[in-house]
Design a protein around this motif. Structure first.
Motif, PDB file in Angstrom:
ATOM      1  N   HIS A 115       0.816  -1.218   0.000  1.00 51.17           N
ATOM      2  CA  HIS A 115       0.000   0.000   0.000  1.00 51.17           C
ATOM      3  C   HIS A 115       0.848   1.267   0.000  1.00 51.17           C
ATOM      4  O   HIS A 115       0.355   2.338   0.332  1.00 51.17           O
ATOM      5  CB  HIS A 115      -0.950  -0.015   1.195  1.00 51.17           C
ATOM      6  N   ARG A 116       2.086   1.153  -0.401  1.00 54.34           N
ATOM      7  CA  ARG A 116       2.971   2.320  -0.469  1.00 54.34           C
ATOM      8  C   ARG A 116       2.651   3.129  -1.715  1.00 54.34           C
ATOM      9  O   ARG A 116       2.488   2.574  -2.797  1.00 54.34           O
ATOM     10  CB  ARG A 116       4.433   1.882  -0.479  1.00 54.34           C
ATOM     11  N   ALA A 117       2.588   4.447  -1.577  1.00 55.34           N
ATOM     12  CA  ALA A 117       2.329   5.321  -2.719  1.00 55.34           C
ATOM     13  C   ALA A 117       3.550   5.351  -3.629  1.00 55.34           C
ATOM     14  O   ALA A 117       4.678   5.145  -3.177  1.00 55.34           O
ATOM     15  CB  ALA A 117       2.002   6.725  -2.254  1.00 55.34           C
ATOM     16  N   THR A 118       3.339   5.630  -4.896  1.00 56.10           N
ATOM     17  CA  THR A 118       4.423   5.636  -5.880  1.00 56.10           C
ATOM     18  C   THR A 118       5.605   6.508  -5.460  1.00 56.10           C
ATOM     19  O   THR A 118       6.749   6.059  -5.547  1.00 56.10           O
ATOM     20  CB  THR A 118       3.885   6.063  -7.256  1.00 56.10           C
ATOM     21  N   PRO A 119       5.385   7.757  -4.981  1.00 52.75           N
ATOM     22  CA  PRO A 119       6.543   8.574  -4.582  1.00 52.75           C
ATOM     23  C   PRO A 119       7.357   7.937  -3.452  1.00 52.75           C
ATOM     24  O   PRO A 119       8.567   8.135  -3.359  1.00 52.75           O
ATOM     25  CB  PRO A 119       5.928   9.891  -4.126  1.00 52.75           C
ATOM     26  N   GLY A 120       6.720   7.137  -2.604  1.00 52.63           N
ATOM     27  CA  GLY A 120       7.415   6.471  -1.505  1.00 52.63           C
ATOM     28  C   GLY A 120       8.321   5.340  -1.951  1.00 52.63           C
ATOM     29  O   GLY A 120       9.154   4.860  -1.183  1.00 52.63           O
ATOM     30  N   MET A 121       8.214   4.910  -3.194  1.00 54.73           N
ATOM     31  CA  MET A 121       9.068   3.846  -3.701  1.00 54.73           C
ATOM     32  C   MET A 121      10.523   4.297  -3.807  1.00 54.73           C
ATOM     33  O   MET A 121      11.437   3.489  -3.711  1.00 54.73           O
ATOM     34  CB  MET A 121       8.596   3.363  -5.079  1.00 54.73           C
ATOM     35  N   ALA A 122      10.739   5.588  -4.005  1.00 49.85           N
ATOM     36  CA  ALA A 122      12.103   6.106  -4.144  1.00 49.85           C
ATOM     37  C   ALA A 122      12.903   5.955  -2.859  1.00 49.85           C
ATOM     38  O   ALA A 122      14.127   5.930  -2.894  1.00 49.85           O
ATOM     39  CB  ALA A 122      12.062   7.566  -4.573  1.00 49.85           C
ATOM     40  N   ASP A 123      12.222   5.822  -1.743  1.00 49.56           N
ATOM     41  CA  ASP A 123      12.899   5.683  -0.444  1.00 49.56           C
ATOM     42  C   ASP A 123      13.466   4.283  -0.226  1.00 49.56           C
ATOM     43  O   ASP A 123      14.181   4.053   0.730  1.00 49.56           O
ATOM     44  CB  ASP A 123      11.939   6.004   0.701  1.00 49.56           C
ATOM     45  N   LEU A 124      13.107   3.356  -1.090  1.00 49.01           N
ATOM     46  CA  LEU A 124      13.552   1.974  -0.898  1.00 49.01           C
ATOM     47  C   LEU A 124      14.929   1.839  -1.363  1.00 49.01           C
ATOM     48  O   LEU A 124      15.701   1.468  -1.795  1.00 49.01           O
ATOM     49  CB  LEU A 124      12.604   1.005  -1.599  1.00 49.01           C
TER      50      LEU A 124
END
Length: 80
Positions: free
Chosen positions: A71-80
């Motif tokens: 359920h992570r938003a697309t912009p939050g993927m960059a933090d991975l």
């Protein structure tokens, strides 16, 4: 054996009234080459968009290096 990089477990995705993905299971290991093949309309793009967070999975689980990103938003993927 290489560690798991990406894993989908029983992923279902609904878009409006349409049930597009029906329990998709996929495991991608680090260093492996993985292809997503199929004829038109079988859910390849929906699978990728669900992984990227552009569309939300209705149920199931998606993990990236063991971190639940279902359920992570697309912009939050960059933090991975």
């Amino acid at each position: 054996m290489n560690p798991v990089l990406l894993q989908l477990q029983g992923v279902h995705t609904h878009i409006a009234a349409y049930h597009i993905l029906h329990g998709v299971d996929l495991t991608v290991r680090r260093g492996d080459v993985t292809l997503l093949l199929g004829r038109n309309g079988v859910g390849k793009t929906t699978t990728l968009r669900t992984i990227m967070g552009l569309w939300q999975a209705s149920s199931g689980r998606i993990t990236w290096e063991g971190v639940d990103i279902t359920h992570r938003a697309t912009p939050g993927m960059a933090d991975l």
